[in-house]
Design a protein around this motif. Structure first.
Motif, PDB file in Angstrom:
ATOM      1  N   THR A  38      -4.072 -20.908  -0.497  1.00 55.02           N
ATOM      2  CA  THR A  38      -3.088 -21.955  -0.797  1.00 55.02           C
ATOM      3  C   THR A  38      -1.973 -22.046   0.227  1.00 55.02           C
ATOM      4  OG1 THR A  38      -1.875 -20.382  -2.196  1.00 55.02           O
ATOM      5  CG2 THR A  38      -3.515 -21.773  -3.277  1.00 55.02           C
ATOM      6  N   GLY A  39      -1.905 -21.096   1.152  1.00 63.11           N
ATOM      7  CA  GLY A  39      -0.752 -20.998   2.035  1.00 63.11           C
ATOM      8  C   GLY A  39      -0.425 -22.261   2.818  1.00 63.11           C
ATOM      9  N   LEU A  40      -1.428 -22.880   3.416  1.00 64.20           N
ATOM     10  CA  LEU A  40      -1.167 -24.036   4.275  1.00 64.20           C
ATOM     11  C   LEU A  40      -0.892 -25.325   3.515  1.00 64.20           C
ATOM     12  CD1 LEU A  40      -3.600 -23.756   7.330  1.00 64.20           C
ATOM     13  CD2 LEU A  40      -1.161 -23.288   7.236  1.00 64.20           C
ATOM     14  N   ASN A  41      -1.116 -25.327   2.213  1.00 61.56           N
ATOM     15  CA  ASN A  41      -0.891 -26.551   1.441  1.00 61.56           C
ATOM     16  C   ASN A  41       0.544 -27.052   1.571  1.00 61.56           C
ATOM     17  OD1 ASN A  41      -3.515 -26.725   0.495  1.00 61.56           O
ATOM     18  ND2 ASN A  41      -3.094 -25.549  -1.351  1.00 61.56           N
ATOM     19  N   VAL A  42       1.493 -26.114   1.635  1.00 61.86           N
ATOM     20  CA  VAL A  42       2.902 -26.514   1.673  1.00 61.86           C
ATOM     21  C   VAL A  42       3.334 -26.974   3.059  1.00 61.86           C
ATOM     22  CG1 VAL A  42       3.472 -24.945  -0.218  1.00 61.86           C
ATOM     23  CG2 VAL A  42       3.658 -24.135   2.144  1.00 61.86           C
ATOM     24  N   ALA A  43       2.462 -26.819   4.046  1.00 60.02           N
ATOM     25  CA  ALA A  43       2.834 -27.131   5.431  1.00 60.02           C
ATOM     26  C   ALA A  43       2.140 -28.369   5.969  1.00 60.02           C
ATOM     27  CB  ALA A  43       2.523 -25.933   6.327  1.00 60.02           C
ATOM     28  N   GLN A  44       1.575 -29.189   5.103  1.00 62.25           N
ATOM     29  CA  GLN A  44       0.833 -30.360   5.573  1.00 62.25           C
ATOM     30  C   GLN A  44       1.657 -31.271   6.490  1.00 62.25           C
ATOM     31  OE1 GLN A  44      -1.696 -32.486   2.753  1.00 62.25           O
ATOM     32  NE2 GLN A  44      -1.651 -30.720   1.380  1.00 62.25           N
ATOM     33  N   PRO A  45       2.895 -31.646   6.115  1.00 60.23           N
ATOM     34  CA  PRO A  45       3.671 -32.512   7.017  1.00 60.23           C
ATOM     35  C   PRO A  45       3.965 -31.846   8.362  1.00 60.23           C
ATOM     36  CG  PRO A  45       4.616 -32.491   4.801  1.00 60.23           C
ATOM     37  CD  PRO A  45       3.605 -31.393   4.856  1.00 60.23           C
ATOM     38  N   ASP A  46       4.252 -30.547   8.336  1.00 57.75           N
ATOM     39  CA  ASP A  46       4.567 -29.834   9.573  1.00 57.75           C
ATOM     40  C   ASP A  46       3.352 -29.761  10.492  1.00 57.75           C
ATOM     41  OD1 ASP A  46       7.390 -28.290   8.863  1.00 57.75           O
ATOM     42  OD2 ASP A  46       6.109 -28.567   7.125  1.00 57.75           O
ATOM     43  N   ALA A  48       0.854 -31.906  10.556  1.00 60.33           N
ATOM     44  CA  ALA A  48       0.599 -33.258  11.067  1.00 60.33           C
ATOM     45  C   ALA A  48       1.495 -33.564  12.255  1.00 60.33           C
ATOM     46  CB  ALA A  48       0.804 -34.277   9.949  1.00 60.33           C
ATOM     47  N   VAL A  49       2.766 -33.155  12.171  1.00 60.58           N
ATOM     48  CA  VAL A  49       3.705 -33.397  13.269  1.00 60.58           C
ATOM     49  C   VAL A  49       3.359 -32.520  14.476  1.00 60.58           C
ATOM     50  CG1 VAL A  49       6.110 -33.165  13.982  1.00 60.58           C
ATOM     51  CG2 VAL A  49       5.564 -34.150  11.753  1.00 60.58           C
ATOM     52  N   ALA A  50       3.056 -31.248  14.215  1.00 57.19           N
ATOM     53  CA  ALA A  50       2.790 -30.311  15.312  1.00 57.19           C
ATOM     54  C   ALA A  50       1.569 -30.707  16.122  1.00 57.19           C
ATOM     55  CB  ALA A  50       2.614 -28.903  14.750  1.00 57.19           C
ATOM     56  N   PHE A  51       0.539 -31.197  15.454  1.00 53.53           N
ATOM     57  CA  PHE A  51      -0.714 -31.510  16.132  1.00 53.53           C
ATOM     58  C   PHE A  51      -0.923 -33.006  16.353  1.00 53.53           C
ATOM     59  CE2 PHE A  51      -2.173 -27.465  13.880  1.00 53.53           C
ATOM     60  CZ  PHE A  51      -1.929 -26.667  14.998  1.00 53.53           C
ATOM     61  N   ALA A 102      -5.335 -16.297  15.743  1.00 52.80           N
ATOM     62  CA  ALA A 102      -5.663 -17.532  16.455  1.00 52.80           C
ATOM     63  C   ALA A 102      -5.035 -18.737  15.780  1.00 52.80           C
ATOM     64  CB  ALA A 102      -7.186 -17.695  16.535  1.00 52.80           C
ATOM     65  N   GLY A 103      -5.052 -18.763  14.444  1.00 50.26           N
ATOM     66  CA  GLY A 103      -4.425 -19.863  13.725  1.00 50.26           C
ATOM     67  C   GLY A 103      -2.925 -19.918  13.951  1.00 50.26           C
ATOM     68  N   GLY A 104      -2.299 -18.755  14.015  1.00 50.82           N
ATOM     69  CA  GLY A 104      -0.854 -18.727  14.202  1.00 50.82           C
ATOM     70  C   GLY A 104      -0.400 -19.226  15.555  1.00 50.82           C
ATOM     71  N   VAL A 105      -1.255 -19.112  16.567  1.00 51.09           N
ATOM     72  CA  VAL A 105      -0.879 -19.555  17.923  1.00 51.09           C
ATOM     73  C   VAL A 105      -1.663 -20.795  18.351  1.00 51.09           C
ATOM     74  CG1 VAL A 105      -0.226 -17.214  18.598  1.00 51.09           C
ATOM     75  CG2 VAL A 105      -2.562 -18.013  19.027  1.00 51.09           C
ATOM     76  N   ALA A 106      -2.383 -21.423  17.427  1.00 51.42           N
ATOM     77  CA  ALA A 106      -3.262 -22.551  17.771  1.00 51.42           C
ATOM     78  C   ALA A 106      -2.487 -23.677  18.458  1.00 51.42           C
ATOM     79  CB  ALA A 106      -3.936 -23.085  16.511  1.00 51.42           C
ATOM     80  N   PRO A 107      -2.964 -24.138  19.621  1.00 48.65           N
ATOM     81  CA  PRO A 107      -2.265 -25.211  20.331  1.00 48.65           C
ATOM     82  C   PRO A 107      -2.706 -26.612  19.912  1.00 48.65           C
ATOM     83  CG  PRO A 107      -4.018 -24.362  21.706  1.00 48.65           C
ATOM     84  CD  PRO A 107      -4.051 -23.562  20.435  1.00 48.65           C
ATOM     85  N   SER A 108      -3.791 -26.690  19.143  1.00 50.95           N
ATOM     86  CA  SER A 108      -4.317 -28.008  18.785  1.00 50.95           C
ATOM     87  C   SER A 108      -4.989 -27.946  17.426  1.00 50.95           C
ATOM     88  CB  SER A 108      -5.342 -28.485  19.827  1.00 50.95           C
ATOM     89  OG  SER A 108      -6.486 -27.647  19.811  1.00 50.95           O
ATOM     90  N   ASP A 170      10.372 -23.401   4.846  1.00 48.53           N
ATOM     91  CA  ASP A 170      11.750 -23.875   4.718  1.00 48.53           C
ATOM     92  C   ASP A 170      12.694 -23.206   5.705  1.00 48.53           C
ATOM     93  OD1 ASP A 170      11.198 -25.691   2.740  1.00 48.53           O
ATOM     94  OD2 ASP A 170      11.710 -24.339   1.076  1.00 48.53           O
ATOM     95  N   VAL A 171      12.522 -21.889   5.915  1.00 48.19           N
ATOM     96  CA  VAL A 171      13.510 -21.154   6.710  1.00 48.19           C
ATOM     97  C   VAL A 171      13.048 -20.881   8.139  1.00 48.19           C
ATOM     98  CG1 VAL A 171      14.394 -20.049   4.628  1.00 48.19           C
ATOM     99  CG2 VAL A 171      12.666 -18.863   6.000  1.00 48.19           C
ATOM    100  N   ALA A 172      11.764 -21.037   8.408  1.00 50.35           N
ATOM    101  CA  ALA A 172      11.267 -20.702   9.747  1.00 50.35           C
ATOM    102  C   ALA A 172      10.282 -21.768  10.220  1.00 50.35           C
ATOM    103  CB  ALA A 172      10.618 -19.313   9.735  1.00 50.35           C
ATOM    104  N   SER A 173       9.053 -21.376  10.470  1.00 54.79           N
ATOM    105  CA  SER A 173       8.026 -22.276  10.993  1.00 54.79           C
ATOM    106  C   SER A 173       6.716 -22.026  10.256  1.00 54.79           C
ATOM    107  CB  SER A 173       7.824 -22.021  12.491  1.00 54.79           C
ATOM    108  OG  SER A 173       6.621 -22.603  12.965  1.00 54.79           O
ATOM    109  N   TRP A 174       5.869 -23.041  10.224  1.00 49.91           N
ATOM    110  CA  TRP A 174       4.567 -22.881   9.577  1.00 49.91           C
ATOM    111  C   TRP A 174       3.723 -21.811  10.261  1.00 49.91           C
ATOM    112  CZ3 TRP A 174       0.271 -23.483  12.546  1.00 49.91           C
ATOM    113  CH2 TRP A 174       0.399 -24.227  13.727  1.00 49.91           C
ATOM    114  N   ARG A 175       3.995 -21.537  11.515  1.00 49.72           N
ATOM    115  CA  ARG A 175       3.215 -20.518  12.223  1.00 49.72           C
ATOM    116  C   ARG A 175       3.417 -19.128  11.619  1.00 49.72           C
ATOM    117  NH1 ARG A 175       0.699 -22.538  16.666  1.00 49.72           N
ATOM    118  NH2 ARG A 175       1.471 -24.533  17.470  1.00 49.72           N
ATOM    119  N   TYR A 176       4.544 -18.913  10.983  1.00 44.70           N
ATOM    120  CA  TYR A 176       4.790 -17.623  10.332  1.00 44.70           C
ATOM    121  C   TYR A 176       3.952 -17.435   9.075  1.00 44.70           C
ATOM    122  CZ  TYR A 176       8.711 -16.716  13.454  1.00 44.70           C
ATOM    123  OH  TYR A 176       9.477 -16.469  14.558  1.00 44.70           O
TER     124      TYR A 176
END
Length: 208
Positions: A38-46, A48-51, A102-108, A170-176
């Motif tokens: 479930t972790g990435l569910n909360v980061a969908q907007p982030d 979309a913007v990042a990639f 790899a997911g945490g540092v994914a460029p695309s 909320d406090v950092a980045s989705w990569r965390y």
């Protein structure tokens, strides 16, 4: 041929302290798998913007992990029964950990999707083996309670993953979001190497 002793499925570990250590090890491994559902569910907007990705691509990134896990669960569980549960668990943890890095540092989006699929493969090796280790090492009178703990971790891991993920976004980045699974994998690897015995199903135990 490996010289590591391989126990048949019914070989109970007699030492209570060793059984507790085994339970802790497999539950930590399971927590890593479940927290990623479930972790990435909360980061969908982030994401979309990042990639710069469409909503459908983001949904594929999120759901590919669960789909791969579900598709390979039985097959890779049988591999653990055939070749030995400890080595399959160790390989699964290693694959899962590398995929999360790899997911945490994914460029695309493409790299992220590949990382999530690889993570699902690792998770499909881990999840059935953790339960098989419990059923093969705990005596009948303790097995139900141990499986109950395993089930509780499976349920609580998803909730914990969701809340921690929301806080991190909320406090950092989705990569965390990938830090927790990697940390759990490292702890689980150490605990597995130290405590979990190797075993395989009695159906396959005659094969050297």
């Amino acid at each position: 041929m490996s010289t590591t002793p391989v126990l048949p499925s019914g070989s109970i570990v007699p030492d209570a302290r060793r059984r507790r250590a085994i339970l802790i090890a497999v539950c930590i491994a399971l927590m890593a798998v479940i927290s990623s559902v479930t972790g990435l569910n909360v980061a969908q907007p982030d994401l979309a913007v990042a990639f710069g990705a469409s909503q459908s691509t983001i949904l594929w990134i999120i759901n590919s992990y669960t789909l791969t896990l579900a598709a390979l669960l039985l097959t890779l569980g049988a591999v653990g029964d055939r070749w030995g549960r400890k080595p399959v668990l160790l390989i699964g943890l290693t694959v899962f950990g590398i995929a999360n890095v790899a997911g945490g540092v994914a460029p695309s989006a493409e790299v992220m999707l590949a990382a999530r699929i690889l993570s699902g493969i690792g998770a499909a090796m881990i999840m059935p083996v953790t339960l098989a280790v419990i059923t093969s090492t705990f005596p009948d009178k303790e097995r139900g309670r141990a499986i109950g703990v395993w089930t509780g971790v499976a349920g609580g891991g998803g909730v914990l993953g969701m809340f921690l993920s929301a806080a991190l976004v909320d406090v950092a980045s989705w990569r965390y979001l990938f830090v927790l699974p990697v940390a759990l994998v490292l702890v689980a690897l150490a605990a597995t190497l130290r405590s979990v015995p190797n075993s395989r199903s009695q159906t396959w135990s005659w094969v050297a």
